[in-house]
Scaffold this active site. Structure first.
Site, PDB file in Angstrom:
ATOM      1  N   ILE A  14       0.903  -1.154   0.000  1.00 33.45           N
ATOM      2  CA  ILE A  14       0.000   0.000   0.000  1.00 33.45           C
ATOM      3  C   ILE A  14       0.946   1.209   0.000  1.00 33.45           C
ATOM      4  O   ILE A  14       1.896   1.259   0.785  1.00 33.45           O
ATOM      5  CB  ILE A  14      -0.944  -0.026   1.231  1.00 33.45           C
ATOM      6  CG1 ILE A  14      -1.896   1.166   1.258  1.00 33.45           C
ATOM      7  CG2 ILE A  14      -0.195  -0.095   2.537  1.00 33.45           C
ATOM      8  CD1 ILE A  14      -2.968   1.078   2.370  1.00 33.45           C
ATOM      9  N   SER A  15       0.724   2.162  -0.912  1.00 33.08           N
ATOM     10  CA  SER A  15       1.645   3.286  -1.072  1.00 33.08           C
ATOM     11  C   SER A  15       1.677   4.167   0.167  1.00 33.08           C
ATOM     12  O   SER A  15       0.725   4.213   0.947  1.00 33.08           O
ATOM     13  CB  SER A  15       1.227   4.141  -2.257  1.00 33.08           C
ATOM     14  OG  SER A  15       1.156   3.368  -3.419  1.00 33.08           O
ATOM     15  N   GLN A  16       2.777   4.898   0.273  1.00 31.03           N
ATOM     16  CA  GLN A  16       2.949   5.923   1.316  1.00 31.03           C
ATOM     17  C   GLN A  16       1.771   6.917   1.225  1.00 31.03           C
ATOM     18  O   GLN A  16       1.376   7.286   0.112  1.00 31.03           O
ATOM     19  CB  GLN A  16       4.263   6.611   0.963  1.00 31.03           C
ATOM     20  CG  GLN A  16       4.767   7.654   1.861  1.00 31.03           C
ATOM     21  CD  GLN A  16       6.022   8.289   1.244  1.00 31.03           C
ATOM     22  OE1 GLN A  16       6.417   7.964   0.116  1.00 31.03           O
ATOM     23  NE2 GLN A  16       6.631   9.173   1.971  1.00 31.03           N
TER      24      GLN A  16
END
Ligand code: SAH
Length: 244
Positions: free
Chosen positions: A93-95
């Site tokens: 899951i992206s930053q």
């Protein structure tokens, strides 16, 4: 004659007193209603606003979306920290800042139909779902597609539809899309996806080699011309070819 000076300083005192009382009460209420709301508030101010994201559409949605419910239980305590997190099957899951940045670049609006490639946890799709009319999202790993669909359903993001499949093909039955967001990195923007973008549409994708990509914005003008701009370096998991 009435003593105005006394009157106004009394009002000031009363205001200060009420403000002091009200502040912690409001904070306590926020924490009681949603124990992670404070962490989310900090995430938005310290990681997102401080880096220049100003969109009045994107910020409230980042504040409202329960990111901790999209990650695995063993990393839940890190859900609001300033980095990506593993979600299994080699995906991340992206930053939070990257999610906000890509959403701002995409500029979804309430009337838009949006395609996302790389559902992963479903978090980015949930963000887009709150800003657009309808979100179609494709995930190649069946287990991730299933889990994301369940999370989105349980949390009530009812305008998001998840499909397991190959993102390189897009979603021809539902095309064209006003907005397309790719959240896994292909070596080049897939021509199929550009073809499925409406005129006047925008597509955002990380493009490049493994872990070394630039964020590309494609704009398709009203006459069908393609304009391409770069929005800086990013690092995403590679977009897998369907047969691997
Ligand atoms: N948007 C996600 C994070 C994406 S990580 C979120 O909010 O959590 C990238 C995802 O793209 C991974 O889940 C990976 O399995 C998926 N993916 C990789 N190649 C793909 C392809 N060809 N088609 C569809 N999904 C793909």
């Amino acid at each position: 004659m009435k003593d105005c000076r006394h009157d106004s300083s009394f009002r000031l005192l009363r205001f200060a007193f009420c403000a002091i009382l009200a502040l912690p009460t409001a904070t306590m209420r926020l924490v009681a209603d949603d124990p992670v709301a404070l962490q989310r508030e900090r995430m938005v101010s310290e990681q997102i606003e401080s880096r220049g994201i100003r969109s009045p559409d994107v910020l409230p949605v980042m504040r409202a979306t329960p990111r901790h419910l999209f990650v695995l239980a063993d990393v839940r305590s890190m859900a609001y920290e300033d980095h990506p997190l593993p979600i299994g099957y080699g995906a991340t899951i992206s930053q939070p800042h990257v999610v906000a940045l890509m959403t701002e670049l995409l500029a979804p609006a309430k009337k838009h139909r949006v395609l996302e490639i790389g559902t992963g946890s479903g978090y980015q799709a949930a963000i887009l779902g709150q800003l657009a009319a309808k979100v179609y999202t494709i995930e190649i790993v069946p287990e991730l597609a299933r889990t994301a669909a369940r999370t989105l359903r349980e949390l009530g993001y009812s305008n998001v539809t998840v499909r397991q499949g190959d993102g390189y093909k897009g979603w021809p039955e539902q095309a064209p899309f006003d907005r397309i967001m790719v959240t896994a990195a292909p070596p080049e923007v897939p021509a199929t996806l550009i073809a499925q973008l409406s005129r006047g549409g925008r597509l955002v994708a990380p493009v490049g080699s493994t872990w070394d990509q630039e964020l590309i914005l494609i704009e398709k003008t009203a006459d069908g011309t393609i304009r391409r701009t770069s929005a800086g370096a990013v690092s995403f998991v590679p977009m897998k070819p369907a047969d691997k």
